[in-house]
Design a protein around this motif. Structure first.
Motif, PDB file in Angstrom:
ATOM      1  N   SER A 111     -15.391 -66.089  40.388  1.00  0.00           N
ATOM      2  CA  SER A 111     -14.789 -65.013  39.609  1.00  0.00           C
ATOM      3  C   SER A 111     -14.220 -63.992  40.587  1.00  0.00           C
ATOM      4  O   SER A 111     -14.536 -64.021  41.777  1.00  0.00           O
ATOM      5  CB  SER A 111     -15.821 -64.354  38.691  1.00  0.00           C
ATOM      6  OG  SER A 111     -16.849 -63.753  39.449  1.00  0.00           O
TER       7      SER A 111
ATOM      8  N   ASP B  99     -13.510 -59.821  41.097  1.00  0.00           N
ATOM      9  CA  ASP B  99     -13.545 -58.419  40.691  1.00  0.00           C
ATOM     10  C   ASP B  99     -12.222 -57.772  41.058  1.00  0.00           C
ATOM     11  O   ASP B  99     -11.738 -57.915  42.184  1.00  0.00           O
ATOM     12  CB  ASP B  99     -14.675 -57.673  41.409  1.00  0.00           C
ATOM     13  CG  ASP B  99     -16.045 -58.053  40.886  1.00  0.00           C
ATOM     14  OD1 ASP B  99     -16.138 -58.660  39.802  1.00  0.00           O
ATOM     15  OD2 ASP B  99     -17.040 -57.742  41.576  1.00  0.00           O
ATOM     16  N   ASN B 100     -11.624 -57.058  40.083  1.00  0.00           N
ATOM     17  CA  ASN B 100     -10.375 -56.323  40.320  1.00  0.00           C
ATOM     18  C   ASN B 100      -9.293 -57.233  40.892  1.00  0.00           C
ATOM     19  O   ASN B 100      -8.803 -57.051  42.007  1.00  0.00           O
ATOM     20  CB  ASN B 100     -10.630 -55.134  41.252  1.00  0.00           C
ATOM     21  CG  ASN B 100     -11.628 -54.149  40.667  1.00  0.00           C
ATOM     22  OD1 ASN B 100     -11.383 -53.551  39.625  1.00  0.00           O
ATOM     23  ND2 ASN B 100     -12.769 -54.009  41.318  1.00  0.00           N
TER      24      ASN B 100
ATOM     25  N   GLN C 114     -12.695 -58.376  51.458  1.00  0.00           N
ATOM     26  CA  GLN C 114     -12.678 -57.373  50.410  1.00  0.00           C
ATOM     27  C   GLN C 114     -11.489 -56.462  50.673  1.00  0.00           C
ATOM     28  O   GLN C 114     -11.116 -56.244  51.825  1.00  0.00           O
ATOM     29  CB  GLN C 114     -13.968 -56.561  50.381  1.00  0.00           C
ATOM     30  CG  GLN C 114     -15.217 -57.366  50.060  1.00  0.00           C
ATOM     31  CD  GLN C 114     -16.440 -56.483  49.900  1.00  0.00           C
ATOM     32  OE1 GLN C 114     -16.360 -55.386  49.353  1.00  0.00           O
ATOM     33  NE2 GLN C 114     -17.578 -56.964  50.379  1.00  0.00           N
TER      34      GLN C 114
ATOM     35  N   THR D 255     -10.867 -50.248  33.374  1.00  0.00           N
ATOM     36  CA  THR D 255     -11.955 -50.480  34.329  1.00  0.00           C
ATOM     37  C   THR D 255     -12.855 -49.254  34.389  1.00  0.00           C
ATOM     38  O   THR D 255     -12.509 -48.180  33.905  1.00  0.00           O
ATOM     39  CB  THR D 255     -11.411 -50.798  35.734  1.00  0.00           C
ATOM     40  OG1 THR D 255     -10.583 -49.697  36.181  1.00  0.00           O
ATOM     41  CG2 THR D 255     -10.565 -52.063  35.714  1.00  0.00           C
TER      42      THR D 255
ATOM     43  N   GLU E 283     -15.742 -45.676  39.555  1.00  0.00           N
ATOM     44  CA  GLU E 283     -16.836 -45.896  40.501  1.00  0.00           C
ATOM     45  C   GLU E 283     -17.519 -44.593  40.915  1.00  0.00           C
ATOM     46  O   GLU E 283     -18.676 -44.597  41.340  1.00  0.00           O
ATOM     47  CB  GLU E 283     -16.308 -46.614  41.750  1.00  0.00           C
ATOM     48  CG  GLU E 283     -15.833 -48.034  41.502  1.00  0.00           C
ATOM     49  CD  GLU E 283     -16.970 -48.959  41.096  1.00  0.00           C
ATOM     50  OE1 GLU E 283     -18.081 -48.786  41.620  1.00  0.00           O
ATOM     51  OE2 GLU E 283     -16.750 -49.827  40.241  1.00  0.00           O
TER      52      GLU E 283
ATOM     53  N   ALA F  32     -11.130 -49.160  43.302  1.00  0.00           N
ATOM     54  CA  ALA F  32     -11.339 -50.557  42.891  1.00  0.00           C
ATOM     55  C   ALA F  32     -11.411 -51.442  44.133  1.00  0.00           C
ATOM     56  O   ALA F  32     -10.646 -51.262  45.080  1.00  0.00           O
ATOM     57  CB  ALA F  32     -10.201 -51.015  41.986  1.00  0.00           C
TER      58      ALA F  32
ATOM     59  N   LYS G 186     -12.791 -58.457  45.178  1.00  0.00           N
ATOM     60  CA  LYS G 186     -13.814 -59.287  45.799  1.00  0.00           C
ATOM     61  C   LYS G 186     -14.006 -60.566  44.996  1.00  0.00           C
ATOM     62  O   LYS G 186     -14.082 -60.528  43.768  1.00  0.00           O
ATOM     63  CB  LYS G 186     -15.152 -58.547  45.906  1.00  0.00           C
ATOM     64  CG  LYS G 186     -16.258 -59.391  46.553  1.00  0.00           C
ATOM     65  CD  LYS G 186     -17.510 -58.592  46.803  1.00  0.00           C
ATOM     66  CE  LYS G 186     -18.636 -59.471  47.338  1.00  0.00           C
ATOM     67  NZ  LYS G 186     -18.255 -60.186  48.580  1.00  0.00           N
TER      68      LYS G 186
ATOM     69  N   LYS H 196     -16.366 -63.536  43.852  1.00  0.00           N
ATOM     70  CA  LYS H 196     -17.789 -63.850  43.695  1.00  0.00           C
ATOM     71  C   LYS H 196     -17.950 -65.335  43.379  1.00  0.00           C
ATOM     72  O   LYS H 196     -17.252 -65.867  42.517  1.00  0.00           O
ATOM     73  CB  LYS H 196     -18.409 -63.021  42.567  1.00  0.00           C
ATOM     74  CG  LYS H 196     -18.524 -61.540  42.848  1.00  0.00           C
ATOM     75  CD  LYS H 196     -19.221 -60.839  41.690  1.00  0.00           C
ATOM     76  CE  LYS H 196     -19.436 -59.369  41.967  1.00  0.00           C
ATOM     77  NZ  LYS H 196     -20.110 -58.694  40.826  1.00  0.00           N
TER      78      LYS H 196
ATOM     79  N   ASP I 279     -24.651 -60.880  36.576  1.00  0.00           N
ATOM     80  CA  ASP I 279     -23.535 -61.735  36.194  1.00  0.00           C
ATOM     81  C   ASP I 279     -23.924 -62.655  35.048  1.00  0.00           C
ATOM     82  O   ASP I 279     -23.111 -62.960  34.172  1.00  0.00           O
ATOM     83  CB  ASP I 279     -23.077 -62.567  37.392  1.00  0.00           C
ATOM     84  CG  ASP I 279     -22.424 -61.725  38.464  1.00  0.00           C
ATOM     85  OD1 ASP I 279     -21.906 -60.647  38.117  1.00  0.00           O
ATOM     86  OD2 ASP I 279     -22.444 -62.122  39.641  1.00  0.00           O
TER      87      ASP I 279
END
Length: 242
Positions: A44, A46-47, A120, A129, A132, A204, A207, A209, A229
């Protein structure tokens, strides 16, 4: 060893207009990848940002990436022990839930994990989203970045349109009071996302995964999801059933 190829991404979303023939073509490509490569991974992102994914692909030059319809990929792999192309490959099919992709590679497990762990990249957050961290703009002249750079005066109407109560005084954009763009955990609105970009807040992080791994040599399957997850994936599955 198979002949080295440049890394490729097969975007299954582009096959929808081709109908049944297009899906069959993609299934054949996935089937061929099972024969060609030593292992399969579900991942998967992220961002998601296309430019960063291209950089990942470039670093993994002999590998093959598939993104798109989970159902098409799962059907090609085999959804059950009776249908699977190789031992335990149906578990990879079952891991294709939500926004995930499929990777085939001849790289060792250690190399795959290292490549993804090392890469990253920061980028601006998008609408929808989660923030953070808290971002607050102090009263006085409106500035941005570590260098406290001033905004050009012609940006004042834009900032005001995005919700900031700005004023133009002596050619400078100012605030009479501090203004909070977002609090940590906020689901960002379009205006908040635009403001964060104007203020150079790259909160953001792109990354990759790793979700699951299958090794062709011994048929070993490894679920690599964290508990967090797993919970998110279960929610997605429940949403799909509703």
């Amino acid at each position: 060893m198979p002949k080295a190829k440049r890394s490729q991404v097969v975007s299954l979303t582009k096959t929808k207009s081709k109908g049944k023939a297009g899906r069959r073509e993609v299934m054949d490509t996935v089937t061929e990848a099972v024969k060609t490569y030593d292992s399969a991974w579900v991942f998967s992102v992220d961002n998601m940002r296309n430019q960063y994914l291209k950089q990942v692909r470039s670093k993994m030059g002999t590998s093959r990436f598939f993104l798109g319809s989970n159902k098409v990929m799962a059907k090609a792999l085999g959804n059950t022990p009776e249908e699977e192309l190789n031992v335990n490959l149906h578990k990879i099919a079952q891991a294709l839930v939500g926004d995930v992709g499929l990777l085939f590679t001849n790289l060792s497990s250690e190399d795959v994990v290292r490549e993804f762990d090392e890469f990253q990249a920061s980028s601006y957050p998008r609408t929808g989203t989660k923030a953070e961290y808290r971002v607050v703009i102090e009263a006085g002249e409106v500035v941005r970045g570590f260098t406290k750079e001033s905004f050009p005066s012609n940006m004042e109407p834009t900032l005001r349109k995005l919700g900031m109560p700005t004023l133009l005084k002596q050619g400078k954009i100012v605030l009479d009071n501090e203004y909070v763009i977002c609090e940590k955990g906020d689901t960002l609105t379009p205006d908040q996302a635009h403001l964060l970009k104007h203020f150079w807040e790259k909160m953001a992080t792109f990354k990759v995964k790793l979700v699951a791994h299958w090794n062709k040599a011994d048929g070993k399957f490894v679920n690599m999801k964290s508990a967090e997850d797993e919970e998110a994936s279960d929610k997605e599955s429940d949403d799909d059933m509703e």
